[in-house]
Scaffold this motif. Structure first.
Motif, PDB file in Angstrom:
ATOM      1  N   HIS A 153     -21.959  42.900  -3.457  1.00 25.72           N
ATOM      2  CA  HIS A 153     -23.208  41.597  -3.590  1.00 25.72           C
ATOM      3  C   HIS A 153     -23.867  41.011  -2.614  1.00 25.72           C
ATOM      4  CE1 HIS A 153     -25.023  38.053  -5.568  1.00 25.72           C
ATOM      5  NE2 HIS A 153     -25.458  39.190  -6.329  1.00 25.72           N
ATOM      6  N   HIS A 154     -22.834  40.928  -1.548  1.00 25.77           N
ATOM      7  CA  HIS A 154     -23.609  40.423  -0.358  1.00 25.77           C
ATOM      8  C   HIS A 154     -24.564  41.594   0.317  1.00 25.77           C
ATOM      9  CE1 HIS A 154     -23.633  38.160   3.550  1.00 25.77           C
ATOM     10  NE2 HIS A 154     -23.216  39.313   4.326  1.00 25.77           N
ATOM     11  N   GLU A 155     -24.230  42.812   0.346  1.00 25.51           N
ATOM     12  CA  GLU A 155     -25.144  43.804   0.661  1.00 25.51           C
ATOM     13  C   GLU A 155     -26.383  43.924  -0.214  1.00 25.51           C
ATOM     14  OE1 GLU A 155     -24.869  45.666   3.558  1.00 25.51           O
ATOM     15  OE2 GLU A 155     -23.015  44.062   3.873  1.00 25.51           O
ATOM     16  N   VAL A 156     -26.182  43.584  -1.600  1.00 22.99           N
ATOM     17  CA  VAL A 156     -27.197  43.666  -2.542  1.00 22.99           C
ATOM     18  C   VAL A 156     -28.205  42.700  -2.215  1.00 22.99           C
ATOM     19  CG1 VAL A 156     -27.980  42.964  -4.795  1.00 22.99           C
ATOM     20  CG2 VAL A 156     -26.305  44.729  -4.462  1.00 22.99           C
ATOM     21  N   VAL A 157     -27.915  41.176  -1.920  1.00 21.03           N
ATOM     22  CA  VAL A 157     -28.567  40.134  -1.553  1.00 21.03           C
ATOM     23  C   VAL A 157     -29.641  40.345  -0.322  1.00 21.03           C
ATOM     24  CG1 VAL A 157     -28.676  37.926  -0.626  1.00 21.03           C
ATOM     25  CG2 VAL A 157     -27.020  38.512  -2.640  1.00 21.03           C
ATOM     26  N   LYS A 158     -28.875  40.989   0.777  1.00 20.10           N
ATOM     27  CA  LYS A 158     -29.561  41.457   1.844  1.00 20.10           C
ATOM     28  C   LYS A 158     -30.673  42.574   1.406  1.00 20.10           C
ATOM     29  CE  LYS A 158     -26.115  42.605   4.694  1.00 20.10           C
ATOM     30  NZ  LYS A 158     -25.497  43.038   5.763  1.00 20.10           N
ATOM     31  N   ALA A 159     -30.487  43.495   0.735  1.00 14.78           N
ATOM     32  CA  ALA A 159     -31.375  44.359   0.410  1.00 14.78           C
ATOM     33  C   ALA A 159     -32.457  43.846  -0.189  1.00 14.78           C
ATOM     34  CB  ALA A 159     -30.780  45.477  -0.301  1.00 14.78           C
ATOM     35  N   GLU A 160     -32.197  42.825  -1.371  1.00 17.03           N
ATOM     36  CA  GLU A 160     -33.200  42.407  -2.124  1.00 17.03           C
ATOM     37  C   GLU A 160     -34.153  41.454  -1.327  1.00 17.03           C
ATOM     38  OE1 GLU A 160     -31.345  42.050  -6.614  1.00 17.03           O
ATOM     39  OE2 GLU A 160     -31.157  40.439  -5.233  1.00 17.03           O
ATOM     40  N   GLN A 161     -33.308  40.743  -0.548  1.00 16.91           N
ATOM     41  CA  GLN A 161     -34.327  39.886   0.327  1.00 16.91           C
ATOM     42  C   GLN A 161     -35.340  40.696   1.218  1.00 16.91           C
ATOM     43  OE1 GLN A 161     -31.288  37.969   2.919  1.00 16.91           O
ATOM     44  NE2 GLN A 161     -31.256  36.060   1.232  1.00 16.91           N
ATOM     45  N   GLN A 162     -35.096  41.885   1.681  1.00 14.99           N
ATOM     46  CA  GLN A 162     -35.814  42.408   2.449  1.00 14.99           C
ATOM     47  C   GLN A 162     -37.221  43.076   1.531  1.00 14.99           C
ATOM     48  OE1 GLN A 162     -33.621  45.690   4.063  1.00 14.99           O
ATOM     49  NE2 GLN A 162     -32.974  44.582   5.797  1.00 14.99           N
ATOM     50  N   VAL A 163     -36.871  43.518   0.277  1.00 12.10           N
ATOM     51  CA  VAL A 163     -37.876  43.958  -0.657  1.00 12.10           C
ATOM     52  C   VAL A 163     -38.638  42.884  -1.289  1.00 12.10           C
ATOM     53  CG1 VAL A 163     -38.071  44.906  -2.862  1.00 12.10           C
ATOM     54  CG2 VAL A 163     -36.410  46.162  -1.354  1.00 12.10           C
ATOM     55  N   GLU A 164     -38.011  41.878  -1.114  1.00 12.03           N
ATOM     56  CA  GLU A 164     -38.618  40.282  -1.860  1.00 12.03           C
ATOM     57  C   GLU A 164     -39.448  39.856  -0.659  1.00 12.03           C
ATOM     58  OE1 GLU A 164     -38.634  38.508  -4.879  1.00 12.03           O
ATOM     59  OE2 GLU A 164     -38.178  40.753  -5.764  1.00 12.03           O
ATOM     60  N   GLU A 165     -39.386  40.141   0.451  1.00 11.44           N
ATOM     61  CA  GLU A 165     -40.272  39.399   1.627  1.00 11.44           C
ATOM     62  C   GLU A 165     -41.762  39.243   1.333  1.00 11.44           C
ATOM     63  OE1 GLU A 165     -40.514  37.372   5.088  1.00 11.44           O
ATOM     64  OE2 GLU A 165     -38.729  37.980   3.808  1.00 11.44           O
ATOM     65  N   PRO A 166     -42.372  40.144   0.999  1.00  8.90           N
ATOM     66  CA  PRO A 166     -43.791  39.924   0.655  1.00  8.90           C
ATOM     67  C   PRO A 166     -44.181  38.810  -0.353  1.00  8.90           C
ATOM     68  CG  PRO A 166     -43.506  42.289   0.879  1.00  8.90           C
ATOM     69  CD  PRO A 166     -42.236  41.430   0.750  1.00  8.90           C
ATOM     70  N   TRP A 167     -43.209  38.861  -1.307  1.00  5.96           N
ATOM     71  CA  TRP A 167     -43.361  37.537  -2.420  1.00  5.96           C
ATOM     72  C   TRP A 167     -42.854  36.585  -1.947  1.00  5.96           C
ATOM     73  CZ3 TRP A 167     -42.778  42.957  -3.331  1.00  5.96           C
ATOM     74  CH2 TRP A 167     -43.528  43.623  -4.367  1.00  5.96           C
ATOM     75  N   SER A 168     -41.866  36.538  -1.144  1.00  3.43           N
ATOM     76  CA  SER A 168     -41.470  35.250  -0.621  1.00  3.43           C
ATOM     77  C   SER A 168     -42.443  34.618   0.451  1.00  3.43           C
ATOM     78  CB  SER A 168     -39.967  35.373   0.007  1.00  3.43           C
ATOM     79  OG  SER A 168     -39.032  36.018  -0.907  1.00  3.43           O
ATOM     80  N   GLN A 169     -43.283  35.573   1.203  1.00  2.27           N
ATOM     81  CA  GLN A 169     -44.209  35.201   2.102  1.00  2.27           C
ATOM     82  C   GLN A 169     -45.407  34.279   1.343  1.00  2.27           C
ATOM     83  OE1 GLN A 169     -45.083  38.168   4.738  1.00  2.27           O
ATOM     84  NE2 GLN A 169     -43.464  37.736   6.101  1.00  2.27           N
ATOM     85  N   ALA A 170     -45.739  34.976   0.024  1.00  2.62           N
ATOM     86  CA  ALA A 170     -46.754  34.523  -0.756  1.00  2.62           C
ATOM     87  C   ALA A 170     -46.340  33.183  -1.225  1.00  2.62           C
ATOM     88  CB  ALA A 170     -47.103  35.464  -1.852  1.00  2.62           C
ATOM     89  N   ARG A 171     -45.145  33.088  -1.768  1.00  2.00           N
ATOM     90  CA  ARG A 171     -44.704  31.787  -2.470  1.00  2.00           C
ATOM     91  C   ARG A 171     -44.861  30.708  -1.366  1.00  2.00           C
ATOM     92  NH1 ARG A 171     -40.093  33.256  -3.490  1.00  2.00           N
ATOM     93  NH2 ARG A 171     -40.738  34.221  -5.280  1.00  2.00           N
ATOM     94  N   ALA A 172     -44.307  31.055   0.074  1.00  2.00           N
ATOM     95  CA  ALA A 172     -44.384  29.911   1.209  1.00  2.00           C
ATOM     96  C   ALA A 172     -45.671  29.689   1.537  1.00  2.00           C
ATOM     97  CB  ALA A 172     -43.551  30.457   2.208  1.00  2.00           C
TER      98      ALA A 172
END
Length: 373
Positions: free
Chosen positions: A293-312
């Motif tokens: 799951h630790h690896e999953v969180v890192k992988a998801e964060q990379q994929v989610e980066e554009p949406w996270s940036q839009a939220r910020a």
């Protein structure tokens, strides 16, 4: 594979590099080293290696297995009046002490690894932005949607389109999305195809023979079924083993064993060993899930980066549109900040945080927020 079994007395004479090679080839060698370390017979460098980031979880796994095997061995010795009983009682005590230390150290490191999450929660400016956007939620969402349209992205990321409510769901989702390296070997294919008792029997074989761990069971797509089978096997054994539903075993009643036939007594002893082995596998399962799951969180964060940036970015836009409200919220948070300017966890724990947040959102809703300035 090593041709001879590593003995406790040999551990100190081996270099860390030699031991690591043995550990990778033979789990028994890791168990032996863990016991030697618990008895103070491993040496400083070996002790440090066991506690390193690379080996600490495997060290705990080995200690868990050692504690299980020593407990079962002592029960057999007590039943048979074996003269080695007292010597192994001391060894078990030291192993349990080392196991407790490994758990404490692992928990400390996990807390340190997750500290960045707490750091964000205790950032006064980010907290104020989040609360302000909560009040202007519709407007913030519209800004965010506009930013995503401009970037040519859908409103919801592909990951969030498929809901998952637990760590296993996230792991399975990432495997299906190709975000997690998880090769489906021929053995994994065989295990996936097994059903009912056949799969449970495969898990039972893995439990019974520590040297022949079936690595395919640790595949991300089999973690859910592996755990369910372990629970089922333990429950099937519980009555004979005199076990509790929570996985605990009460002290062995030796007088009861002596009142049975030798065959029945052996059956109870073997059931208790298997019951403990299932419990050890359940501990291992937790370690595997955390690691994956630790690896999953890192992988998801990379994929989610554009949406996270839009939220910020949407939060920054809302702050620019309502600067006075933002300053009012910061004024409310100021008394809870320490000398560093960050929210103090001692002053701003969960109950206080919830109460202050409710007060701020009510004031923003009623238009009385200026009283904070």
């Amino acid at each position: 594979m090593p041709t001879e079994r590593l003995r406790i007395g040999e551990v100190r004479r081996r270099t860390a590099a030699e031991l690591e090679a043995l550990w990778r080839a033979d789990f028994d060698a890791l168990v032996t080293t863990a016991i030697a370390d618990a008895e103070g017979k491993a040496g400083r460098v070996t002790a440090e290696t066991l506690r390193s980031q690379e080996w600490i979880e495997d060290w705990q796994d080995a200690l868990t297995w050692a504690e299980s095997e020593l407990s079962s061995a002592m029960e057999r010795m007590e039943y048979e009046s074996d003269p080695r009983l007292e010597r192994n009682r001391v060894r078990l005590k030291r192993t349990r002490r080392a196991l407790g230390a490994s758990r404490s150290l692992l928990n400390q490191r996990r807390k340190a690894r997750n500290s960045h999450i707490n750091a964000r929660q205790m950032n006064a400016r980010l907290t104020a932005q989040s609360w302000l956007c909560r009040h202007h939620e519709g407007e913030a969402q519209e800004v965010r949607r506009g930013l995503l349209r401009k970037a040519g992205l859908p409103e919801v990321s592909p990951l969030r389109a498929e809901d998952s409510t637990d760590a296993l769901g996230s792991i399975e989702r990432c495997v299906r999305a190709g975000l997690l390296e998880a090769e489906i070997t021929p053995d994994v294919e065989k295990l996936i195809a097994l059903r009912g008792a056949d799969f449970r029997n495969a898990v039972a074989d893995d439990v019974s023979d520590q040297k022949a761990r079936r690595e395919g069971l640790r595949h991300p797509l089999l973690l859910r079924r592996w755990y369910a089978a372990l629970v089922e096997l333990q429950e099937m054994t519980r009555q004979t083993a005199r076990g509790h539903a929570d996985g605990q075993l009460p002290a062995l009643d030796v007088d009861e064993l002596h009142s049975m036939s030798q065959q029945e007594a052996r059956k109870v002893l073997n059931a208790r060993r298997f019951f403990r082995a299932c419990q050890q596998r359940r501990v291992e399962w937790k370690l595997v899930v955390r690691r994956v799951h630790h690896e999953v969180v890192k992988a998801e964060q990379q994929v989610e980066e554009p949406w996270s940036q839009a939220r910020a970015e949407a939060q920054r836009v809302i702050v620019e549109r309502y600067p006075e409200q933002y300053q009012a919220v910061l004024k409310v948070l100021a008394p809870y900040c320490g000398l560093s300017g960050r929210l103090d966890v001692g002053l701003f724990g969960a109950p206080v945080r919830g109460q202050v947040k409710e007060e701020v959102l009510d004031a923003l809703e009623s238009g009385t927020w200026r009283k904070f300035l």
